[in-house]
Design a protein around this motif. Structure first.
Motif, PDB file in Angstrom:
ATOM      1  N   THR A 155      -9.116  42.306   5.994  1.00 44.32           N
ATOM      2  CA  THR A 155      -9.854  41.063   6.245  1.00 44.32           C
ATOM      3  C   THR A 155     -10.971  40.890   5.231  1.00 44.32           C
ATOM      4  O   THR A 155     -10.899  40.019   4.358  1.00 44.32           O
ATOM      5  N   ARG A 211     -14.046  35.043  18.757  1.00 43.03           N
ATOM      6  CA  ARG A 211     -14.146  34.599  17.359  1.00 43.03           C
ATOM      7  C   ARG A 211     -12.747  34.372  16.810  1.00 43.03           C
ATOM      8  O   ARG A 211     -11.928  35.282  16.860  1.00 43.03           O
ATOM      9  N   HIS A 268     -13.806  51.029  14.073  1.00 46.54           N
ATOM     10  CA  HIS A 268     -12.493  51.092  13.429  1.00 46.54           C
ATOM     11  C   HIS A 268     -11.853  52.454  13.677  1.00 46.54           C
ATOM     12  O   HIS A 268     -12.531  53.485  13.601  1.00 46.54           O
ATOM     13  N   SER A 307     -11.568  39.492  11.336  1.00 47.51           N
ATOM     14  CA  SER A 307     -10.576  39.662  12.398  1.00 47.51           C
ATOM     15  C   SER A 307     -10.863  38.707  13.559  1.00 47.51           C
ATOM     16  O   SER A 307     -12.003  38.286  13.776  1.00 47.51           O
TER      17      SER A 307
HETATM   18  O1  TXA Z   1     -12.614  41.670  10.051  1.00 45.12           O
HETATM   19  C1  TXA Z   1     -13.573  42.156  10.658  1.00 45.12           C
HETATM   20  O2  TXA Z   1     -13.676  42.115  11.884  1.00 45.12           O
HETATM   21  C2  TXA Z   1     -14.651  42.845   9.821  1.00 45.12           C
HETATM   22  C3  TXA Z   1     -14.023  44.082   9.190  1.00 45.12           C
HETATM   23  C4  TXA Z   1     -15.032  44.915   8.438  1.00 45.12           C
HETATM   24  O3  TXA Z   1     -13.404  44.856  10.199  1.00 45.12           O
HETATM   25  N1  TXA Z   1     -15.801  43.181  10.606  1.00 45.12           N
HETATM   26  C5  TXA Z   1     -16.661  42.229  11.093  1.00 45.12           C
HETATM   27  O4  TXA Z   1     -17.729  42.750  11.819  1.00 45.12           O
HETATM   28  O5  TXA Z   1     -16.509  41.048  10.931  1.00 45.12           O
HETATM   29  P1  TXA Z   1     -19.036  41.898  12.209  1.00 45.12           P
HETATM   30  O6  TXA Z   1     -20.043  42.914  12.719  1.00 45.12           O
HETATM   31  O7  TXA Z   1     -19.478  41.083  11.070  1.00 45.12           O
HETATM   32  O8  TXA Z   1     -18.544  41.032  13.421  1.00 45.12           O
HETATM   33  C6  TXA Z   1     -18.304  41.621  14.681  1.00 45.12           C
HETATM   34  C7  TXA Z   1     -18.075  40.566  15.713  1.00 45.12           C
HETATM   35  C8  TXA Z   1     -19.365  39.842  16.039  1.00 45.12           C
HETATM   36  O9  TXA Z   1     -19.091  38.480  16.228  1.00 45.12           O
HETATM   37  C9  TXA Z   1     -19.801  40.514  17.331  1.00 45.12           C
HETATM   38  O10 TXA Z   1     -20.629  39.709  18.102  1.00 45.12           O
HETATM   39  C10 TXA Z   1     -18.453  40.799  17.992  1.00 45.12           C
HETATM   40  O11 TXA Z   1     -17.625  41.157  16.935  1.00 45.12           O
HETATM   41  N2  TXA Z   1     -18.542  41.942  18.933  1.00 45.12           N
HETATM   42  C11 TXA Z   1     -18.645  43.236  18.628  1.00 45.12           C
HETATM   43  N3  TXA Z   1     -18.754  43.999  19.736  1.00 45.12           N
HETATM   44  C12 TXA Z   1     -18.698  43.162  20.786  1.00 45.12           C
HETATM   45  C13 TXA Z   1     -18.774  43.329  22.206  1.00 45.12           C
HETATM   46  N4  TXA Z   1     -18.897  44.538  22.764  1.00 45.12           N
HETATM   47  N5  TXA Z   1     -18.701  42.234  22.972  1.00 45.12           N
HETATM   48  C14 TXA Z   1     -18.543  41.008  22.399  1.00 45.12           C
HETATM   49  N6  TXA Z   1     -18.487  40.784  21.064  1.00 45.12           N
HETATM   50  C15 TXA Z   1     -18.564  41.837  20.266  1.00 45.12           C
END
Ligand code: TXA
Ligand code: MG
Length: 334
Positions: free
Chosen positions: A31, A192, A63, A178
């Motif tokens: 991604t 998302r 991951h 993702s």
């Molecule tokens: O493609 C991707 O998902 C990339 C690659 C590096 O894997 N990672 C990414 O991570 O986009 P980040 O931190 O930019 O986005 C993570 C998303 C955020 O919108 C966050 O709010 C959501 O995932 N998220 C993570 N943990 C969560 C949880 N326990 N409950 C609800 N939403 C969560």
């Protein structure tokens, strides 16, 4: 200087070694590039937020190399397994309840009882996860507010000098983040949109809700964070910030030498390190929530935290916890 590593076994072993030592390593996924840290090391996870310059703690995606490794840390219902069989490895992230034995640092999930897990489909990510042998917490490898990076040049433009290394992994095939789906509630909920489209998800598991659910809308209002789809952990006990003394009915969240007189103290960082305090923050709030009532204490007094570096994110979290909450939200917590 940020070290530039290559896709050789030797360099991947070196990257895994850096992660084990608590350093930050950016790596390619299908991604976008991720900014990785050992998900079990709270100080390493805190360093992610410092490097990104995020003014608040977002929950991060963990991951894993395999589906089995991911589901060893979260409770996976049947539909999660079906999604994993169809879309993993690939650009799908599932939010699921943490198992009690889950070793991932609370800070990685922003204190939530759920954890976002994903098995990426990129040879560099897979080889790094295998060499490291554990979960890697990774947000997109950009400064806060910046665009998600899809090449080494993008990563270095934002983070050069702020992270230990970046692995040259070529381009990112998908180019958008993702898809994030929340499977921890009664119905699957799209958090998302991303690399896996909604139609494909629904073909595999049936209807998926989207938009802002009433429960989430209420939570985000009550936490004074309009626009946030994720409900963040807040302690059940009332909390006040910037305390210069602790009352008889208060537990103390200390930063540096504790204020005298408190019967219950959780020390965020005796040495007044903001990185250490961030690493311990959610541990501390959970612990005080559990222990304070046993002593008849009714409130948390948080000592002053300086407003720079990770102090911004810590103070953001404490301010949300201190904000008056809706009576019905309070009632549900009791
Ligand atoms: O493609 C991707 O998902 C990339 C690659 C590096 O894997 N990672 C990414 O991570 O986009 P980040 O931190 O930019 O986005 C993570 C998303 C955020 O919108 C966050 O709010 C959501 O995932 N998220 C993570 N943990 C969560 C949880 N326990 N409950 C609800 N939403 C969560
Ligand atoms: Mg991002």
């Amino acid at each position: 200087m940020t070290e530039r590593l290559h896709r050789t076994d030797r360099d991947l072993a070196r990257a895994a070694e850096m992660l084990r030592a608590g350093a930050l390593v950016a790596f390619g996924t299908e991604t976008v590039y991720g900014l990785g840290a050992d998900a079990r090391n709270p100080q390493a996870v805190a360093a992610i937020f410092a490097a990104k310059g995020r003014p608040h703690f977002n929950p991060l995606i963990c991951h894993y190399e395999t589906e089995d490794a991911a589901f060893a840390h979260v409770e996976a219902p049947e539909i999660a397994r079906r999604l994993a069989d169809t879309f993993w490895p690939g650009p799908l992230t599932m939010v699921l309840p943490r198992r009690v034995t889950c070793p991932v640092a609370l800070l990685a999930g922003a204190g939530l009882e759920t954890l976002a897990v994903r098995v990426p489909a990129h040879p560099v990510a897979t080889r790094l996860l295998r060499a490291f042998g554990g979960p890697i917490a990774a947000p997109s490898a950009n400064r806060s507010g910046g665009v998600s990076p899809t090449s080494v040049a993008h990563v270095l433009a934002g983070l050069n000098g702020r992270i230990a290394a970046v692995i040259d992994s070529g381009l990112c095939r998908v180019g958008v983040e993702s898809t994030v789906i929340d499977l921890s509630g009664d119905v699957p909920f799209l958090l998302r949109p991303g690399g896996v489209n909604l139609e494909a998800l629904e073909a595999a598991i049936g209807p998926v809700q989207r938009g802002i659910s009433p429960a989430r809308a209420e939570t985000s209002r009550s936490l004074r964070s309009p626009g946030l789809l994720v409900s963040h952990y807040a302690p059940a006990l009332p909390l006040r910030t910037g305390a210069s003394q602790a009352g008889d009915d208060e537990a103390l969240l200390a930063f540096g030498p504790p204020l005298p007189g408190a019967r219950l103290v959780f020390q965020l960082s005796a040495a007044a390190s903001l990185n250490e305090a961030a690493a311990n923050l959610f541990e501390g709030l959970h612990w005080l929530d559990a222990e304070a009532p046993k002593l008849g204490l009714r409130q948390i007094a948080a000592m002053h935290i300086p407003e720079h570096g990770l102090g911004l994110a810590i103070n953001d979290r404490l301010a949300r916890a201190a904000a008056p909450r809706d009576r019905d939200v309070q009632a549900r917590k009791q």
